[in-house]
Design an enzyme around this catalytic site. Structure first.
Site, PDB file in Angstrom:
ATOM      1  CD  GLU A  41      -2.259  -1.167   2.948  1.00 52.95           C
ATOM      2  OE1 GLU A  41      -1.919  -0.598   3.854  1.00 52.95           O
ATOM      3  OE2 GLU A  41      -3.352  -1.967   3.131  1.00 52.95           O
TER       4      GLU A  41
ATOM      5  NE  ARG B 267       5.750  15.517   4.204  1.00 52.17           N
ATOM      6  CZ  ARG B 267       7.069  15.645   4.588  1.00 52.17           C
ATOM      7  NH1 ARG B 267       7.797  16.571   3.776  1.00 52.17           N
ATOM      8  NH2 ARG B 267       7.585  14.700   5.202  1.00 52.17           N
TER       9      ARG B 267
ATOM     10  CB  CYS C 109      -1.950  36.086   9.931  1.00 49.83           C
ATOM     11  SG  CYS C 109      -1.971  37.378   8.959  1.00 49.83           S
TER      12      CYS C 109
HETATM   13  C1  PLP Z   1      -1.134   6.480   4.658  1.00 54.05           C
HETATM   14  C2  PLP Z   1      -1.137   4.996   4.697  1.00 54.05           C
HETATM   15  C3  PLP Z   1      -0.298   4.065   3.727  1.00 54.05           C
HETATM   16  C4  PLP Z   1       0.665   4.958   2.970  1.00 54.05           C
HETATM   17  O1  PLP Z   1       1.496   5.497   3.574  1.00 54.05           O
HETATM   18  P1  PLP Z   1       3.014   5.936   2.795  1.00 54.05           P
HETATM   19  O2  PLP Z   1       4.050   6.333   3.889  1.00 54.05           O
HETATM   20  O3  PLP Z   1       2.502   7.038   2.121  1.00 54.05           O
HETATM   21  O4  PLP Z   1       3.382   5.113   1.885  1.00 54.05           O
HETATM   22  C5  PLP Z   1      -0.452   2.851   3.568  1.00 54.05           C
HETATM   23  N1  PLP Z   1      -1.579   2.186   4.511  1.00 54.05           N
HETATM   24  C6  PLP Z   1      -2.418   2.707   5.283  1.00 54.05           C
HETATM   25  C7  PLP Z   1      -3.194   2.109   6.059  1.00 54.05           C
HETATM   26  C8  PLP Z   1      -2.063   4.132   5.431  1.00 54.05           C
HETATM   27  O5  PLP Z   1      -2.959   4.666   6.305  1.00 54.05           O
END
Ligand code: PLP
Length: 424
Positions: A283, A322, A352
């Site tokens: 993911e 960020r 501001c």
């Molecule tokens: C945010 C998230 C990701 C992705 O994280 P990255 O650091 O952007 O690769 C993958 N899985 C879940 C459940 C997330 O919340």
């Protein structure tokens, strides 16, 4: 001297000017205005291909964690490449569908799925829900039964390993709101196996973000594989193992493992432990889009000071959270580097708040009107932007070779209060 940019297949200097693929950033600023997010199609595709190549020859699915950057053009090009999606809200599911993404390649993560979101995802027939708690399992079972269907699920395990990243983006430790406690996982699967509205299909973990070492990943994977073995002894078979996202990128001096190396190390463990026939999933968010985008901003004023000097630019914390939110270091480079006497600047926006800064202590040669690129801004940039100070969100452009496509128009103030009303 020409500044160096972090790993990117999309941005480099040509003839003294920073380009996105074949298009100069100066041209884009003239055409679309600033602040402007600029993405490189090629950089995103290559980042995706590094996962796909490392997984070739096995059953696999790379689900883009779209909260990193959910612009429809980004989703569209990844969907065409074969990616699935990792969503965390019903709104993100609507985006997947609008971008031509495939719900049967979509997984739903997040600790707070509402009844309406669960219904919506069941009707779209998504690949699976990543379950984060016992009450969530109960709720999904109830909704699925009411709709006369079965929900495919995997349990998001909290493997209790330290991802050694920023506390706000670490998710795999015991004291964290994410995932099911390691010790409770087997019992939750047994409960799931008895429920008529539930079909168990996999297991999932995600230990944090901007992880720059392979160690925590391997540790988490071993712990997940221990659970897979335990489940099989209990007669609960799984179709997929999802190792989550979180791979870090280079903003400055970081040295994260290469995608191919990390995936190979994990697959070696999967094979050694006899699970090579299962579908493996990832993911990734940041590692697909982070270094594929910059925030282009123009210097409005230079404000020399006794303690420090400020370069006041037209981009701000509402465009890019960020730096102030995570105290994150991001590159800030001139689009057209010039010769002359350099000064040390804090690069700040017009909002501001003293927290409104994009970069600090940067030695640069600047003149009012110059363009700066904040680098590695493709992930968690636009996606986390807001309208604070009634600032319309920046426009977004996708560069593909020598073409630039406006993929999100700049917001106008009237749009920002269109849903509001005065008293009768
Ligand atoms: C945010 C998230 C990701 C992705 O994280 P990255 O650091 O952007 O690769 C993958 N899985 C879940 C459940 C997330 O919340």
């Amino acid at each position: 001297m020409t500044p160096t940019l972090p790993d990117s297949d999309g941005f480099d200097y040509r003839d003294g000017q920073l380009h996105a693929e074949q298009v100069s950033l100066g041209t884009l600023a003239e055409r679309f205005g600033t602040p402007l997010y600029v993405y490189s199609r090629r950089a995103i595709e290559r980042a995706y291909d590094r996962y796909a190549d490392a997984l070739s020859g096995r059953s696999s699915l790379v689900c883009y964690a779209m909260k990193a950057n959910s612009n429809l053009a980004v989703l569209d090009l990844l969907a065409r490449r074969g990616a699935g999606f990792d969503i965390v809200s019903g709104g993100e599911l609507e985006r997947v569908l609008a971008a031509g993404g495939d719900p049967s390649r979509t997984v739903f993560s997040g600790v707070g799925k509402s009844v309406a979101e669960i219904e919506q995802a069941l009707r779209a027939d998504i690949l699976c829900f990543n379950i984060e708690s016992a009450p969530e399992l109960e709720r999904i079972d109830a909704v699925a039964r009411r709709l006369g269907t079965r929900a495919r699920i995997s349990v998001r395990v909290n493997p209790d390993v330290d991802a050694r990243t920023h506390p706000y983006i670490s998710t795999g430790l015991k004291n964290n709101k994410f995932g099911v406690a390691y010790a409770d996982t087997l019992a939750l699967y047994r409960d799931a196996a008895r429920r008529p509205g539930i079909e168990i299909v996999g297991i999932d973990c995600h230990i944090g973000s901007q992880i720059t070492e392979a160690g925590p990943y391997i540790d988490a994977a071993e712990r997940v594989l221990d659970l897979v073995d335990g489940l099989e002894r209990d007669g609960i078979g799984l179709r997929h193992i999802d190792f989550g996202g979180g791979l870090g990128i280079r903003y400055g001096e970081e040295t994260p493992p290469a995608t191919g190396e990390l995936v190979a190390a994990l697959m070696a463990r999967v094979d050694a432990r006899g699970h090579g026939a299962k579908t493996v999933m990832f993911e990734p968010g940041r590692s697909l889009v982070g270094n594929a985008g910059v925030l282009l901003t123009r210097v409005e004023y230079l404000k020399p000071g006794e303690a420090r000097s400020f370069a006041i630019v037209d981009g701000a914390m509402n465009d890019l959270m960020r730096p102030t939110m995570y105290d994150a270091w991001m590159g800030a480079v001139p689009v057209c580097p010039r010769d002359g006497a350099a000064s040390v600047y804090d690069i700040v926006g017009p909002v501001c708040e003293s927290g409104d800064w994009l970069a600090r202590d940067r030695t640069l040669v600047l003149r009012p009107g110059d363009l700066l690129a904040i680098t590695s801004a493709g992930a968690y940039g636009m996606a986390m932007s807001s309208n604070y100070n009634t600032r319309g969100r920046a426009a977004e452009v996708m560069v593909d070779g020598d073409h630039a496509y406006l993929v999100r128009a700049r917001e106008r103030p009237a749009q920002l209060f269109a849903g509001e009303s005065r008293l009768p």
